[in-house]
Design a protein around this motif. Sequence first.
Motif, PDB file in Angstrom:
ATOM      1  N   VAL A 196     -51.381 -34.522  -6.616  1.00  0.00           N
ATOM      2  CA  VAL A 196     -51.583 -33.091  -6.384  1.00  0.00           C
ATOM      3  C   VAL A 196     -50.668 -32.607  -5.263  1.00  0.00           C
ATOM      4  N   GLU A 197     -50.652 -33.368  -4.186  1.00  0.00           N
ATOM      5  CA  GLU A 197     -49.815 -32.986  -3.050  1.00  0.00           C
ATOM      6  C   GLU A 197     -48.357 -32.808  -3.464  1.00  0.00           C
ATOM      7  N   LYS A 198     -47.885 -33.790  -4.209  1.00  0.00           N
ATOM      8  CA  LYS A 198     -46.490 -33.728  -4.659  1.00  0.00           C
ATOM      9  C   LYS A 198     -46.262 -32.515  -5.552  1.00  0.00           C
ATOM     10  N   ALA A 199     -47.213 -32.298  -6.434  1.00  0.00           N
ATOM     11  CA  ALA A 199     -47.062 -31.184  -7.380  1.00  0.00           C
ATOM     12  C   ALA A 199     -47.075 -29.843  -6.641  1.00  0.00           C
ATOM     13  N   VAL A 200     -47.902 -29.754  -5.617  1.00  0.00           N
ATOM     14  CA  VAL A 200     -47.955 -28.487  -4.873  1.00  0.00           C
ATOM     15  C   VAL A 200     -46.618 -28.261  -4.167  1.00  0.00           C
ATOM     16  N   LYS A 201     -46.106 -29.329  -3.544  1.00  0.00           N
ATOM     17  CA  LYS A 201     -44.823 -29.165  -2.832  1.00  0.00           C
ATOM     18  C   LYS A 201     -43.711 -28.768  -3.793  1.00  0.00           C
ATOM     19  N   GLU A 202     -43.718 -29.430  -4.917  1.00  0.00           N
ATOM     20  CA  GLU A 202     -42.713 -29.121  -5.931  1.00  0.00           C
ATOM     21  C   GLU A 202     -42.804 -27.654  -6.365  1.00  0.00           C
ATOM     22  N   SER A 203     -44.028 -27.226  -6.591  1.00  0.00           N
ATOM     23  CA  SER A 203     -44.247 -25.846  -7.043  1.00  0.00           C
ATOM     24  C   SER A 203     -43.878 -24.850  -5.958  1.00  0.00           C
ATOM     25  N   GLN A 204     -44.155 -25.236  -4.726  1.00  0.00           N
ATOM     26  CA  GLN A 204     -43.809 -24.336  -3.621  1.00  0.00           C
ATOM     27  C   GLN A 204     -42.312 -24.095  -3.585  1.00  0.00           C
ATOM     28  N   SER A 205     -41.540 -25.172  -3.742  1.00  0.00           N
ATOM     29  CA  SER A 205     -40.106 -24.927  -3.639  1.00  0.00           C
ATOM     30  C   SER A 205     -39.589 -24.164  -4.856  1.00  0.00           C
ATOM     31  N   LEU A 206     -40.174 -24.433  -6.009  1.00  0.00           N
ATOM     32  CA  LEU A 206     -39.773 -23.641  -7.181  1.00  0.00           C
ATOM     33  C   LEU A 206     -40.105 -22.168  -6.986  1.00  0.00           C
ATOM     34  N   MET A 230     -52.365 -26.890  -0.175  1.00  0.00           N
ATOM     35  CA  MET A 230     -53.810 -27.150  -0.168  1.00  0.00           C
ATOM     36  C   MET A 230     -54.075 -28.635  -0.300  1.00  0.00           C
ATOM     37  N   LEU A 231     -55.198 -29.044   0.246  1.00  0.00           N
ATOM     38  CA  LEU A 231     -55.638 -30.433   0.123  1.00  0.00           C
ATOM     39  C   LEU A 231     -56.962 -30.415  -0.633  1.00  0.00           C
ATOM     40  N   PRO A 232     -56.951 -30.961  -1.829  1.00  0.00           N
ATOM     41  CA  PRO A 232     -58.157 -30.805  -2.656  1.00  0.00           C
ATOM     42  C   PRO A 232     -59.358 -31.602  -2.150  1.00  0.00           C
ATOM     43  N   ASP A 233     -60.501 -30.960  -2.187  1.00  0.00           N
ATOM     44  CA  ASP A 233     -61.740 -31.685  -1.937  1.00  0.00           C
ATOM     45  C   ASP A 233     -62.684 -31.568  -3.134  1.00  0.00           C
ATOM     46  N   ILE A 234     -62.176 -30.951  -4.177  1.00  0.00           N
ATOM     47  CA  ILE A 234     -62.945 -30.822  -5.415  1.00  0.00           C
ATOM     48  C   ILE A 234     -62.010 -31.140  -6.575  1.00  0.00           C
ATOM     49  N   CYS A 235     -62.539 -31.887  -7.522  1.00  0.00           N
ATOM     50  CA  CYS A 235     -61.800 -32.057  -8.783  1.00  0.00           C
ATOM     51  C   CYS A 235     -62.819 -31.931  -9.901  1.00  0.00           C
ATOM     52  N   ILE A 236     -62.586 -31.021 -10.782  1.00  0.00           N
ATOM     53  CA  ILE A 236     -63.473 -30.900 -11.935  1.00  0.00           C
ATOM     54  C   ILE A 236     -62.763 -31.513 -13.127  1.00  0.00           C
ATOM     55  N   VAL A 237     -63.431 -32.461 -13.716  1.00  0.00           N
ATOM     56  CA  VAL A 237     -62.823 -33.159 -14.852  1.00  0.00           C
ATOM     57  C   VAL A 237     -63.532 -32.688 -16.113  1.00  0.00           C
ATOM     58  N   ASN A 238     -62.768 -32.132 -17.010  1.00  0.00           N
ATOM     59  CA  ASN A 238     -63.316 -31.664 -18.287  1.00  0.00           C
ATOM     60  C   ASN A 238     -62.822 -32.562 -19.395  1.00  0.00           C
ATOM     61  N   PHE A 239     -63.693 -32.863 -20.311  1.00  0.00           N
ATOM     62  CA  PHE A 239     -63.228 -33.526 -21.519  1.00  0.00           C
ATOM     63  C   PHE A 239     -63.552 -32.637 -22.707  1.00  0.00           C
ATOM     64  N   TYR A 240     -62.493 -32.280 -23.433  1.00  0.00           N
ATOM     65  CA  TYR A 240     -62.645 -31.436 -24.615  1.00  0.00           C
ATOM     66  C   TYR A 240     -62.449 -32.293 -25.864  1.00  0.00           C
ATOM     67  N   THR A 241     -63.334 -32.165 -26.800  1.00  0.00           N
ATOM     68  CA  THR A 241     -63.046 -32.761 -28.097  1.00  0.00           C
ATOM     69  C   THR A 241     -62.162 -31.757 -28.826  1.00  0.00           C
TER      70      THR A 241
END
Length: 468
Positions: free
Chosen positions: A330-340, A357-368
């Motif tokens: 997540v951290e990497k993705a945020v940094k990447e997105s910030q520069s983009l 941001m530093l995540p303290d929540i992750c919601i995991v969804n599984f969709y059929t």
Amino acid sequence: MNHGEAWSSGGRRGSRGRSQPSGQWVIRQKSETPVTVDKSLDESSGNRGRGSRGRGGSRTSCSPRNSYGRGNDEQSPVQVYVNKSNVGFVEKGVQQNRKSQDYLIGSTKQPDDGAAGLNSSGDNKAVLQSKSTNVSGGLFVSGECEAKGVKEGAKMHCDVLNRMKDVTLSCQESVSPTSDKKVELSIVEDHKSAPKADRAGNSSKESSSSPFDIFLQKAVMGLKPSILELSREKRKAAKGYTGSVIRPGMVLLKNYLSINDQVMIVNKCLQLGLGEGGFYQPGYRDEAKLHLKMMCLGKNWDPETCRYGEIRPIDGSTPPKIPAEFNQFVEKAVKESQSLAASNSKETKGVDGIPFMLPDICIVNFYTSTGRLGLHQDKDESENSIRKGLPVVSFSIGDSAEFLYGDQRDEDKAETLILESGDVLLFGGKSRSVFHGVRSIRKDTAPKALSQETSLRPGRLNLTFRQY
Ligand SMILES: O=C(O)CCC(=O)C(=O)O
Ligand SMILES: [Fe+2]
């Protein structure tokens, strides 16, 4: 978190916060003690209108996300397997404040997607526009069991079996931005006419606290992918990822997670998903169910109250911690997105930055394949988080999804993105309160390599990270 999703009407859950020993009903292809059940036992297999609009009045009213597609009405028998282990929970308490989420709900009829279906991959297209069509459905069973050996007083209702329906539910507030208090849930036959909105999506009457196994036994996973398919996927992987700013504050990192990363994430979810606080069938206060299975990490998001808390009220379980590896991605993705986003706003001379941001929540969804999530806003995080525009970071793994987003809770006006396995989508800054949802899951589009390396069921795993 706010998952847009599907709900279905169904069995009443116990009152919030009650201690609910839950026998585990695990849906597997091969397991212990097969039980044949007649689906007709499932009262909820019909499309029960929810229509709980305007009820509640609590400021934390949830609005179901759009969910289309309800379960079908077939009467054929379903085989289910009972996992003998039981889980006991400790009642704790205390919910943190959460503001309500906006979800639209709707549902449509969809055929079942057999729980034992095979994954087959396909090439994914990039971003595209389209109107969705419902296609398939899933077969699920669940129940509340009064398990022997569970704590005293526990009762088993092994008669409660469900088919997973496509009803996508969500905590949905009234469409009117001015009326915070309405809750709107509904189930409709056709998503076009559906009042939409809602977050996970699923069938009725399933035990809300029944752990759900998102994995298949290898033995039934079926055909091996062809060399051609595998090499096509390898070529795609070798290309690396591409990032694009979809709109101010919204960035799509295509093909960001490698197959190895995805395998790791899937396996971690498997492990966590079967333990305390693992996957379950979420539902709303009015008994409607989301069209997806859910597990929360870090903090629990309660669809009944649209609040975050330290425990899951339905069964008293504590959410597992977010694995450190996930947060690194997540951290990497945020940094990447910030520069983009930064270079984009230079070009456009706009201010469309994305805060860290530093995540303290992750919601995991599984969709059929029949899962969905109605248009909604993620707005149950802290006021500070929303005000600052701290981004929501979403990982897609498995089958592709038709993801909708826009400035209104109106599907006809929404844009569509196809989120494929490995894609990371981020929305923060000016897009933090964007309406979004999942219109449909595209069957058999998961990478073959992923199904080869893991036993993930056909369907889509989505992880959304947030900072409270
Ligand atoms: O599955 C997705 O892509 C979206 C999930 C979502 O919006 C949510 O969990 O709040
Ligand atoms: Fe969401």
